[in-house]
Write a protein that holds these residues in place. Structure first.
Motif, PDB file in Angstrom:
ATOM      1  N   HIS A  47      50.148  39.321  34.689  1.00 39.82           N
ATOM      2  CA  HIS A  47      49.718  38.276  35.619  1.00 39.82           C
ATOM      3  C   HIS A  47      50.952  37.529  36.113  1.00 39.82           C
ATOM      4  O   HIS A  47      51.706  36.968  35.314  1.00 39.82           O
ATOM      5  N   ASP A  54      43.901  32.641  41.211  1.00 41.58           N
ATOM      6  CA  ASP A  54      42.666  33.361  41.532  1.00 41.58           C
ATOM      7  C   ASP A  54      42.948  34.739  42.097  1.00 41.58           C
ATOM      8  O   ASP A  54      42.268  35.723  41.759  1.00 41.58           O
ATOM      9  N   THR A  55      43.953  34.816  42.963  1.00 43.75           N
ATOM     10  CA  THR A  55      44.305  36.109  43.550  1.00 43.75           C
ATOM     11  C   THR A  55      44.789  37.077  42.478  1.00 43.75           C
ATOM     12  O   THR A  55      44.409  38.255  42.454  1.00 43.75           O
ATOM     13  N   THR A  58      41.876  38.260  40.210  1.00 39.39           N
ATOM     14  CA  THR A  58      41.097  39.314  40.858  1.00 39.39           C
ATOM     15  C   THR A  58      41.849  40.636  40.831  1.00 39.39           C
ATOM     16  O   THR A  58      41.275  41.691  40.530  1.00 39.39           O
ATOM     17  N   ARG A  59      43.134  40.579  41.131  1.00 44.34           N
ATOM     18  CA  ARG A  59      43.932  41.815  41.165  1.00 44.34           C
ATOM     19  C   ARG A  59      43.981  42.476  39.791  1.00 44.34           C
ATOM     20  O   ARG A  59      43.745  43.686  39.664  1.00 44.34           O
ATOM     21  N   THR A  61      42.069  42.017  37.025  1.00 48.06           N
ATOM     22  CA  THR A  61      40.784  42.455  36.489  1.00 48.06           C
ATOM     23  C   THR A  61      40.292  43.706  37.202  1.00 48.06           C
ATOM     24  O   THR A  61      39.742  44.616  36.577  1.00 48.06           O
ATOM     25  N   ASP A  62      40.483  43.775  38.515  1.00 44.94           N
ATOM     26  CA  ASP A  62      40.132  44.991  39.251  1.00 44.94           C
ATOM     27  C   ASP A  62      40.939  46.184  38.749  1.00 44.94           C
ATOM     28  O   ASP A  62      40.418  47.288  38.582  1.00 44.94           O
ATOM     29  N   ASP A 158      31.508  36.924  40.124  1.00 41.30           N
ATOM     30  CA  ASP A 158      31.476  37.291  41.543  1.00 41.30           C
ATOM     31  C   ASP A 158      30.937  38.702  41.758  1.00 41.30           C
ATOM     32  O   ASP A 158      31.133  39.296  42.810  1.00 41.30           O
ATOM     33  N   ARG A 160      31.772  41.536  40.405  1.00 46.04           N
ATOM     34  CA  ARG A 160      32.673  42.675  40.276  1.00 46.04           C
ATOM     35  C   ARG A 160      32.507  43.310  38.896  1.00 46.04           C
ATOM     36  O   ARG A 160      32.213  42.641  37.916  1.00 46.04           O
ATOM     37  N   TYR A 162      33.512  44.769  35.391  1.00 45.48           N
ATOM     38  CA  TYR A 162      34.547  44.490  34.421  1.00 45.48           C
ATOM     39  C   TYR A 162      34.025  44.945  33.060  1.00 45.48           C
ATOM     40  O   TYR A 162      33.058  45.725  32.982  1.00 45.48           O
TER      41      TYR A 162
END
Length: 297
Positions: A47, A54-55, A58-59, A61-62, A158, A160, A162
């Motif tokens: 990270h 937040d960006t 998201t990156r 975790t995706d 959201d 997505r 995970y």
């Protein structure tokens, strides 16, 4: 083709598909994760604190879920290499000294059925959720300690994809009183004792929302009695000596067994701000309800 030949072919196919537990319920082939790719992804999984949180969340975790979906258990080992020992074994390859070795030939769903069979009628919703969402079951050896990990598919807030990992300790067939239980004249609650025979501790043990193991369960009086005396403030409806914490929520609150009228099998929610206890329910009812909620809200 003769009937005998057909029979032999069918038996070979059945043997192939049933030989490894983790090949399991839905067969999926994964790509090979080379050392070069591991080096590349180790960097990408970090990270970046200089970028928007937040960006980056998201990156990363995706990326984690994409890696697991593409590379399977090799990706799991890569993602958790800083947390776990290097002795991780996938169901089907458990070593002989592993507490769950006897289940090696089972599929994931059959493993869950067999492992939790003694208490299955008490936690049907939890077991249903685990069987529907389980991607991998793997064990870990760290010195003389064994853990079993259930990696479950989940949805983030959201929507997505995970994962969530429930971890269980090795079965504890004869739970003994730890120092705090002895000090405050507690007995191990009956339902908790039954649960420990399956897993001595269970849930997200590296975070919150988990059943504490036998060594770590604690009487609230040990921490709260000195605070009560210092503030000259005491709860009206109970004594902290009668609350046994077994399930922290990570925010200071806890689910506790409540010793009341010689019954220590009832649980209550304790609020760390108001010191109020509420939502009386049985241990298994609480576990079945709370731990079956795998998706984020």
């Amino acid at each position: 083709m003769t009937i005998l030949q057909k029979t032999i072919i069918i038996m070979c196919l059945l043997s192939f598909f049933g030989c490894k537990g983790q090949q399991s319920d839905k067969l999926k082939s994964y790509e090979s994760l080379s050392e070069d790719l591991k080096t590349k992804y180790r960097v990408e999984l970090n990270h970046d604190s200089d970028k928007d949180f937040d960006t980056e969340f998201t990156r990363t975790t995706d990326l984690k879920f994409k890696l697991i979906d593409s590379y399977g258990f090799d990706a799991v080992k890569l993602i958790f290499e800083k947390r776990h020992s290097n002795k991780l074994y996938l169901l089907g390859d458990f070593p002989e000294d592993c507490p769950w070795f006897k289940f090696n030939d089972l599929t994931k769903t059959k493993f869950i059925d067999r492992n939790f069979k003694p208490i299955s009628t008490h936690i049907p919703t939890l077991l249903k959720s685990m069987k529907e969402r389980c991607l991998f079951i793997y064990c870990e050896q760290a010195d003389t300690t064994w853990h079993l990990h259930y990696l479950l598919r989940m949805k983030l807030y959201d929507n997505r994809d995970y994962y969530r990992v429930y971890t269980g300790g090795a079965p504890l067939l004869n739970a003994e009183l730890n120092a705090e239980l002895k000090k405050y004249d507690w007995h191990i609650p009956k339902d908790l004792n039954e649960f420990y025979k399956i897993h001595n501790g269970f849930g997200e043990i590296y975070d919150a929302h988990f059943v504490m193991n036998n060594n770590d369960i604690r009487v609230m009086g040990e921490m709260m009695n000195p605070i009560c005396k210092e503030q000259n403030s005491f709860p009206e409806d109970y004594k902290f000596d009668d609350l046994l914490e077994f399930f922290p929520d990570g925010a200071g609150n806890a689910q506790c067994f409540y010793r009341y009228n010689s019954n220590n099998n009832l649980t209550v929610d304790w609020d760390h701000e108001t010191w109020e206890v509420s939502n009386q329910m049985g241990f298994f009812e609480f576990i079945n309800q709370r731990m079956s909620e795998i998706d984020e809200e």
